[in-house]
Design a protein around this motif. Structure first.
Motif, PDB file in Angstrom:
ATOM      1  N   GLY A  74     -20.140  11.542  -9.529  1.00  0.00           N
ATOM      2  CA  GLY A  74     -20.337  12.881 -10.063  1.00  0.00           C
ATOM      3  C   GLY A  74     -21.219  13.736  -9.182  1.00  0.00           C
ATOM      4  N   ILE A  75     -22.240  13.133  -8.603  1.00  0.00           N
ATOM      5  CA  ILE A  75     -23.139  13.886  -7.706  1.00  0.00           C
ATOM      6  C   ILE A  75     -22.374  14.391  -6.496  1.00  0.00           C
ATOM      7  N   MET A  76     -21.601  13.526  -5.862  1.00  0.00           N
ATOM      8  CA  MET A  76     -20.886  13.921  -4.658  1.00  0.00           C
ATOM      9  C   MET A  76     -19.788  14.941  -4.970  1.00  0.00           C
ATOM     10  N   ARG A  77     -19.102  14.771  -6.076  1.00  0.00           N
ATOM     11  CA  ARG A  77     -18.092  15.761  -6.451  1.00  0.00           C
ATOM     12  C   ARG A  77     -18.728  17.130  -6.633  1.00  0.00           C
ATOM     13  N   ALA A  78     -19.854  17.155  -7.325  1.00  0.00           N
ATOM     14  CA  ALA A  78     -20.520  18.436  -7.574  1.00  0.00           C
ATOM     15  C   ALA A  78     -20.960  19.087  -6.262  1.00  0.00           C
ATOM     16  N   VAL A  79     -21.550  18.289  -5.390  1.00  0.00           N
ATOM     17  CA  VAL A  79     -22.032  18.835  -4.115  1.00  0.00           C
ATOM     18  C   VAL A  79     -20.867  19.360  -3.285  1.00  0.00           C
ATOM     19  N   ASN A  80     -19.769  18.638  -3.256  1.00  0.00           N
ATOM     20  CA  ASN A  80     -18.640  19.034  -2.406  1.00  0.00           C
ATOM     21  C   ASN A  80     -17.916  20.269  -2.923  1.00  0.00           C
ATOM     22  N   ARG A  81     -18.057  20.571  -4.197  1.00  0.00           N
ATOM     23  CA  ARG A  81     -17.446  21.808  -4.702  1.00  0.00           C
ATOM     24  C   ARG A  81     -18.460  22.943  -4.818  1.00  0.00           C
ATOM     25  N   GLY A  82     -19.676  22.723  -4.289  1.00  0.00           N
ATOM     26  CA  GLY A  82     -20.680  23.771  -4.261  1.00  0.00           C
ATOM     27  C   GLY A  82     -21.498  23.905  -5.523  1.00  0.00           C
ATOM     28  N   ALA A  83     -21.449  22.909  -6.415  1.00  0.00           N
ATOM     29  CA  ALA A  83     -22.200  22.964  -7.675  1.00  0.00           C
ATOM     30  C   ALA A  83     -23.440  22.085  -7.555  1.00  0.00           C
ATOM     31  N   ALA A  84     -24.386  22.520  -6.724  1.00  0.00           N
ATOM     32  CA  ALA A  84     -25.574  21.705  -6.481  1.00  0.00           C
ATOM     33  C   ALA A  84     -26.402  21.518  -7.753  1.00  0.00           C
ATOM     34  N   ASP A  85     -26.460  22.532  -8.605  1.00  0.00           N
ATOM     35  CA  ASP A  85     -27.255  22.419  -9.835  1.00  0.00           C
ATOM     36  C   ASP A  85     -26.746  21.281 -10.714  1.00  0.00           C
ATOM     37  N   GLU A  86     -25.431  21.104 -10.769  1.00  0.00           N
ATOM     38  CA  GLU A  86     -24.864  20.003 -11.540  1.00  0.00           C
ATOM     39  C   GLU A  86     -25.275  18.661 -10.937  1.00  0.00           C
ATOM     40  N   ALA A  87     -25.280  18.573  -9.620  1.00  0.00           N
ATOM     41  CA  ALA A  87     -25.712  17.346  -8.957  1.00  0.00           C
ATOM     42  C   ALA A  87     -27.175  17.053  -9.269  1.00  0.00           C
ATOM     43  N   PHE A  88     -28.019  18.091  -9.254  1.00  0.00           N
ATOM     44  CA  PHE A  88     -29.437  17.883  -9.540  1.00  0.00           C
ATOM     45  C   PHE A  88     -29.644  17.444 -10.984  1.00  0.00           C
ATOM     46  N   ARG A  89     -28.814  17.954 -11.884  1.00  0.00           N
ATOM     47  CA  ARG A  89     -28.927  17.534 -13.284  1.00  0.00           C
ATOM     48  C   ARG A  89     -28.620  16.045 -13.433  1.00  0.00           C
ATOM     49  N   LEU A  90     -27.585  15.595 -12.743  1.00  0.00           N
ATOM     50  CA  LEU A  90     -27.239  14.172 -12.800  1.00  0.00           C
ATOM     51  C   LEU A  90     -28.366  13.312 -12.224  1.00  0.00           C
ATOM     52  N   ILE A  91     -28.983  13.794 -11.155  1.00  0.00           N
ATOM     53  CA  ILE A  91     -30.103  13.062 -10.563  1.00  0.00           C
ATOM     54  C   ILE A  91     -31.266  12.993 -11.559  1.00  0.00           C
ATOM     55  N   ASP A  92     -31.537  14.108 -12.224  1.00  0.00           N
ATOM     56  CA  ASP A  92     -32.611  14.123 -13.225  1.00  0.00           C
ATOM     57  C   ASP A  92     -32.348  13.114 -14.341  1.00  0.00           C
TER      58      ASP A  92
END
Length: 279
Positions: A74-92
């Motif tokens: 999920g983190i990589m998918r979010a980053v690759n589509r430009g949704a960094a905030d979603e990636a940061f949420r998953l990390i949190d």
């Protein structure tokens, strides 16, 4: 000046796969899952990758130990589509889960410590080296003697017996399904007795303790077959020492996850920086 110099370097699927001991099919699967950016294609239809794709693969594999496959994906998918905030949420969320697991471990250790300490010893109100009848420091000497306490009844006084409970209330208390308690019973981890009239499962103090212990260890990632010998040894040996090694291993694994989260974050930060430079 060319905006993305990495586009001049062409890598084959095998060039990405070989350093990590992966198959070329795994690389293609990662691309199709969105873990890697979409590959360019030759005129013949073959995939070509760039160093950015190789860095994306490195980043994903670094995220796996700390986050697990679904979250890392999920983190990589979010980053690759430009949704960094979603990636940061998953990390949190991963960090929050690690903190919760640390709290769970502390709760288990505290519970076992309480079980092992027994009843608290009475505290003397006067220093040990005081003679009988000598007032404690700061105590007025003219204090009248305390009235004599009534003699305790002959024979030992039994401790209060906790009220037994049934499968539904116990499941609610542990936030599990009744089917989970039945599964633990089938594995021999919890042994409720049966009410002779109704046939209902009845959980006494020991069974509730065992259920709570199993629940906490399951949260720590232990399998039922790993928990069974611990519970058996606690019952048979009359002590909590067998759990000390398990709890130490649990704490080590939590520390390893924390370190893995840091490693994954460092790789992800470098990947994000490279993405920004290529835009």
């Amino acid at each position: 000046m060319e905006r993305n110099p990495q586009s001049r370097v062409r890598l084959r699927p095998v060039d990405l796969a070989r350093p990590h001991g992966l198959s070329t099919q795994a690389v293609r699967n990662y691309e199709e899952a969105g873990i890697l950016p979409a590959a360019a294609r030759t005129e013949s239809g073959y995939r070509t990758y760039s160093p950015l794709h190789a860095q994306a693969l490195d980043t994903f594999l670094a995220l796996l130990p700390g986050h697990g496959h679904p979250t890392a994906t999920g983190i990589m998918r979010a980053v690759n589509r430009g949704a960094a905030d979603e990636a940061f949420r998953l990390i949190d969320e991963s960090h929050a889960q690690l903190l919760e697991d640390r709290r769970t471990l502390s709760a288990v250790e505290n519970a076992l410590r309480d079980l092992g300490s027994g009843a608290p010893k009475p505290r003397d109100s006067a220093p040990r080296d005081s003679a009988p009848g000598t007032p404690a420091p700061g105590e007025p000497e003219s204090r009248p003697p305390a009235p004599a306490e009534p003699a305790p009844p002959e024979g030992p006084t039994p401790p209060p017996t906790p009220t037994p409970t049934f499968i539904g209330p116990l499941a609610d208390r542990l936030s599990v399904r009744p089917a989970t308690l039945r599964k633990w019973e089938a594995a021999g981890l919890v042994r409720p007795r049966r009410d002779p009239l109704t046939g209902y499962r009845v959980y006494g103090e020991a069974e509730v303790r065992d259920a709570r212990l199993v629940h906490q260890l399951r949260r720590g990632g232990y399998l039922l077959e790993q928990i069974a010998p611990l519970v058996d040894r606690v019952r048979a040996a009359g002590g909590l020492e067998p759990l000390e090694a398990a709890l130490g291993d649990w704490r080590s694994r939590l520390a390893g996850r924390g370190r893995a989260l840091l490693t994954g974050s460092a790789k992800l930060d470098a990947y994000l920086n490279e993405q920004e430079r290529g835009r």
